[in-house]
Design a protein around this motif. Structure first.
Motif, mmCIF file in Angstrom:
data_model
loop_
_atom_site.group_PDB
_atom_site.id
_atom_site.type_symbol
_atom_site.label_atom_id
_atom_site.label_comp_id
_atom_site.label_asym_id
_atom_site.label_seq_id
_atom_site.Cartn_x
_atom_site.Cartn_y
_atom_site.Cartn_z
ATOM 1 N N ALA A 1 48.530 52.805 38.154
ATOM 2 C CA ALA A 1 47.442 53.257 37.293
ATOM 3 C C ALA A 1 47.023 52.181 36.294
ATOM 4 C CB ALA A 1 47.860 54.535 36.555
ATOM 5 N N ASP B 1 47.702 55.811 54.563
ATOM 6 C CA ASP B 1 48.322 55.343 53.324
ATOM 7 C C ASP B 1 49.784 54.989 53.594
ATOM 8 O OD1 ASP B 1 46.108 55.790 51.615
ATOM 9 O OD2 ASP B 1 46.589 57.928 51.533
ATOM 10 N N ARG C 1 42.085 52.492 42.733
ATOM 11 C CA ARG C 1 41.620 53.464 43.733
ATOM 12 C C ARG C 1 40.989 52.761 44.938
ATOM 13 N NH1 ARG C 1 40.313 58.978 42.531
ATOM 14 N NH2 ARG C 1 40.573 58.430 40.355
ATOM 15 N N MET D 1 43.540 51.175 47.157
ATOM 16 C CA MET D 1 44.211 52.124 48.053
ATOM 17 C C MET D 1 43.334 52.457 49.241
ATOM 18 S SD MET D 1 46.592 54.643 45.908
ATOM 19 C CE MET D 1 47.183 55.171 47.500
ATOM 20 N N ARG E 1 50.220 55.651 44.699
ATOM 21 C CA ARG E 1 49.740 56.245 43.442
ATOM 22 C C ARG E 1 50.901 56.499 42.472
ATOM 23 N NH1 ARG E 1 44.529 57.724 44.291
ATOM 24 N NH2 ARG E 1 44.673 58.320 46.471
ATOM 25 N N THR E 2 51.199 55.526 41.628
ATOM 26 C CA THR E 2 52.282 55.673 40.648
ATOM 27 C C THR E 2 51.740 55.268 39.271
ATOM 28 O OG1 THR E 2 53.015 53.383 40.858
ATOM 29 C CG2 THR E 2 53.992 54.961 42.388
ATOM 30 N N LYS F 1 56.648 60.446 40.787
ATOM 31 C CA LYS F 1 55.793 59.604 41.649
ATOM 32 C C LYS F 1 56.399 58.206 41.832
ATOM 33 C CE LYS F 1 52.332 62.612 41.778
ATOM 34 N NZ LYS F 1 53.131 63.729 41.210
#
Ligand code: NAD
Length: 271
Positions: free
Chosen positions: A207, A228, A213, A216, A202-203, A27
């Motif tokens: 996180a 995205d 979330r 994004m 999303r990597t 990712k």
């Protein structure tokens, strides 16, 4: 290659050798960029942070024929010395470097910036996320006697306030200024230094940020393209900057975020 990867093969990087720093897993932004560079004929070396990551990174590296896998922690001068010495003895010269490395402790990435930023947290984020880029430029430049290209990965939390991004926004501002100053120093050596600024993706690094979330969702819904940020877009921009197509571009920071960075007031917000 991932099933959704649609970028074509080509020869834009044929004959070029470069170092990609910051692949942690499939990712990682560095991995997307590495795949694209490899598809265009580049010969690659990877650095990875430590042994714990090696078992994830090695199979990826092997799948695209990476020639050298070198352990390097950017906070450890001895490991950086060894990594660049290994590169020098293996290849002698380098054409490009991708710096896709950042870190801040969890407390520095949530809540009140003023309340949660400690002296130690500030120093750590700046060391890993900004100083390491300067260090890499200093080490890479002597390996680029015929010129080259270096990119850093940044995020627009450097320019505008983003909830919870906090200390990393400050570190990214320092990184972007470092890109400009390094570009001035290395420009006469024909080494082009630039930054790519993707929207949220999303990597693993993402996180670590509280509310990632929601970030994004807003980045997509408020973007001009209503989508995205894609890995293909980020990798394509990196390819452009690192290849000869990027000639004459130096000291620049390119946003690859579906146009989010130009939005002043999102759709649906009435005055
Ligand atoms: P990632 O977690 O896959 O990559 C971060 C990398 O930093 C990892 O490979 C990790 O091993 C490395 N790293 C951290 N501390 C290190 C150290 N001391 N020594 C050596 N390596 C170290 O996440 P990513 O999102 O692919 O992040 C890559 C870059 O892209 C970062 O600079 C990040 O800030 C930037 N970026 C990410 C986003 C996003 O939304 N994911 C958006 C814009 C910019």
């Amino acid at each position: 290659m991932a099933d959704d990867w649609t970028m074509p093969e080509g020869s834009l990087m044929a004959g070029k050798r470069g170092l990609v720093m910051g692949v942690a897993n499939d990712k990682s932004i560095a991995w997307g960029i590495a795949k694209q560079l490899s598809l265009q004929g580049a010969k690659l070396a990877f650095t990875y942070q430590g042994e714990a990551l090696e078992k994830r990174v090695r199979p990826l590296a092997e799948s695209i024929g990476v020639q050298h896998m070198i352990q390097a922690d950017v906070t450890d001068d001895a490991s950086m010395d060894a990594a660049f010495a290994a590169l020098q003895s293996a290849w002698g010269t380098l054409d490009f470097v991708v710096h896709a490395i950042a870190f801040a402790d969890k407390d520095s990435l949530k809540g009140s910036f003023v309340g949660n930023t400690t002296r130690a947290g500030f120093a750590l984020a700046m060391d890993i996320s900004a100083y390491s880029f300067v260090d890499v430029c200093r080490r890479a430049a002597p390996l680029m006697p015929n010129g080259g290209a270096i990119i850093a990965l940044t995020y627009q939390g450097s320019e505008r306030v983003v909830p919870n991004y906090n200390m990393m926004g400050v570190a990214k501002a320092a990184l972007e200024a470092s890109v400009r100053y390094a570009a001035r120093d290395l420009g006469p050596k024909k080494i082009r230094v630039n930054a790519v600024s993707p929207g949220p993706m999303r990597t693993l690094a993402m996180a670590g940020i509280s509310g990632g979330r929601q970030l994004m969702t807003a980045a997509r819904d408020w973007s001009l393209l209503k989508e995205d940020t894609s890995m293909e877009g980020v990798a394509g921009c990196a390819l452009w900057l690192l290849s000869d197509l990027g000639k004459s571009v130096a000291g620049e920071c390119i946003h690859v975020d579906a146009g989010f960075h130009v939005v002043g007031v999102p759709e649906g917000v009435e005055a």
